[in-house]
Write a protein that holds these residues in place. Structure first.
Motif, PDB file in Angstrom:
ATOM      1  N   LEU A  82     -13.160  -9.654   5.788  1.00  0.00           N
ATOM      2  CA  LEU A  82     -14.302 -10.438   5.326  1.00  0.00           C
ATOM      3  C   LEU A  82     -13.962 -11.150   4.020  1.00  0.00           C
ATOM      4  O   LEU A  82     -13.625 -10.522   3.023  1.00  0.00           O
ATOM      5  N   SER A 103     -19.056 -11.541   1.819  1.00  0.00           N
ATOM      6  CA  SER A 103     -19.818 -10.422   2.375  1.00  0.00           C
ATOM      7  C   SER A 103     -20.947 -10.051   1.435  1.00  0.00           C
ATOM      8  O   SER A 103     -21.086 -10.611   0.343  1.00  0.00           O
ATOM      9  N   VAL A 124     -14.267  -4.067   3.566  1.00  0.00           N
ATOM     10  CA  VAL A 124     -14.118  -5.524   3.544  1.00  0.00           C
ATOM     11  C   VAL A 124     -12.687  -5.924   3.911  1.00  0.00           C
ATOM     12  O   VAL A 124     -12.461  -6.880   4.670  1.00  0.00           O
ATOM     13  N   ARG A 160     -22.085  -9.071  11.895  1.00  0.00           N
ATOM     14  CA  ARG A 160     -21.818 -10.468  11.547  1.00  0.00           C
ATOM     15  C   ARG A 160     -22.879 -11.430  12.072  1.00  0.00           C
ATOM     16  O   ARG A 160     -22.844 -12.608  11.736  1.00  0.00           O
TER      17      ARG A 160
END
Length: 360
Positions: A170, A173, A165, A199
């Protein structure tokens, strides 16, 4: 005789010099102390001024007693002999929200005594989150995992997930869902076996068409409500988006991209390399035992009474809450003349401003 008289005359002179030096040192130290007190008082006044301006509700407390942050770390009643026992694996704090008031069924788990248990009968995780995960309370945590209980985590590592992450940037998430999960509602949540993160999803069948031209949910900038993970900044925004009286959270997944701290097509994503299994066990409002659920549904109502199914009522309430949430969102947009949708194209933004100016 001459030398002796000379010494006698020097003694009073040296005494006078010493007294003068002591006086100078005394006055210097006193002046420094005075200046330090002045500076301290000035700093206190400046701090009190800022304190008064920003914390009017705290006037009744002396400033030094105020602790502006908190955490959810359990504290021992005595000093531990081993500091390593202070932290759970991977340095996470675990909170269990019990909506069935069944605490005794968890004590056989070795980690249960190290978790925080909060119970309220027949409440949802969004209800709990709004009341117990205020951004000020959880501000020391980098990420907030707000997960359902019916997730299989055999293929999931929290530490590796956080690493990914952070690498991908992100803000919002979720772990991908195993394709063999019992319940999958949106294709974007399904694991892509050859990717680390995705994504967006491409879908040309059904009512929702997803392509490179898609700019929003559920094609991109989307995570589902069963296993979202928020950064500190994203959670601050999301907490304020959660409606206090709409406890099922329907509609949040379509709007949470507005809390992505930037472009949602980039800051929101699904992590494929760390995935979970969604078991789809419906327990809120009924038993988690399938045999008991089916037997409850087969009960014959009394003569003249309508059959009551808790799950049907919950779904009806959720649908109503979705309508209310969307109405509030649209009304908020209409009433906030300065708000401009950050995900509209420049031309649409200009048209929106012109339309707003005409009606304001």
């Amino acid at each position: 005789m001459g030398k002796s008289s000379l010494k006698m005359t020097q003694l009073p002179f040296m005494a006078v010099v010493c007294i003068v030096m002591l006086f100078v040192v005394y006055r210097t130290l006193k002046y420094q102390s005075y200046q330090e007190q002045i500076d301290k008082q000035w700093n206190i006044r400046e701090e009190e001024k800022a304190y008064t301006e920003t914390s009017g509700n705290l006037k009744g407390l002396p400033q030094g007693i105020i602790q502006a942050t908190s955490d959810l770390e359990l504290r021992r009643l005595w000093s531990p002999s081993n500091l390593r026992s202070k932290f759970l694996p991977d340095n996470f704090t675990i909170i269990l929200f019990h909506y069935d008031a069944n605490l005794d069924g968890w004590w056989d788990l070795s980690w249960s005594s190290k978790a925080i248990h909060i119970t309220a009968q027949n409440q949802t995780k969004w209800w709990f989150a709004k009341r117990f995960l205020h951004p000020d309370i959880v501000s020391i945590y980098d990420y907030i995992f707000l997960w359902d209980e019916d997730l299989g985590v055999e293929h999931f590592s929290p530490s590796r997930y956080i690493e990914i992450v952070k690498e991908e940037g992100l803000e919002i998430s979720q772990p991908a869902l195993d394709p063999n999960s019992t319940e999958i509602h949106h294709r974007i949540t399904v694991r892509a076996r050859t990717k680390k993160v995705h994504r967006r999803v491409y879908e040309l069948r059904g009512n929702t068409k997803c392509s490179d031209a898609s700019k929003g949910p559920p094609c991109t900038g989307f995570v589902e409500g069963m296993a979202p993970v928020f950064s500190r900044s994203a959670w601050y925004c999301t907490w304020h988006l959660i409606q206090n009286d709409l406890v099922h959270g329907w509609g949040l997944d379509m709007k949470v991209g507005y809390c992505a701290q930037g472009e949602r097509t980039q800051n929101v994503g699904v992590v494929d390399s760390e995935f979970v299994v969604h078991k789809g066990i419906q327990t809120l409002g009924g038993s988690d035992d399938p045999t008991k659920v089916s037997s409850q549904k087969r009960k014959t109502p009394r003569h003249g009474a309508a059959a009551f199914d808790q799950r049907v009522e919950i779904r009806r309430q959720s649908t109503w809450e979705l309508e209310v949430f969307n109405e509030r969102w649209n009304r908020a947009i209409a009433e906030d003349k300065n708000w401009v949708n950050p995900f509209k194209s420049d031309k649409k933004r200009i048209r929106q401003r012109q339309k707003t100016n005409r009606f304001s």
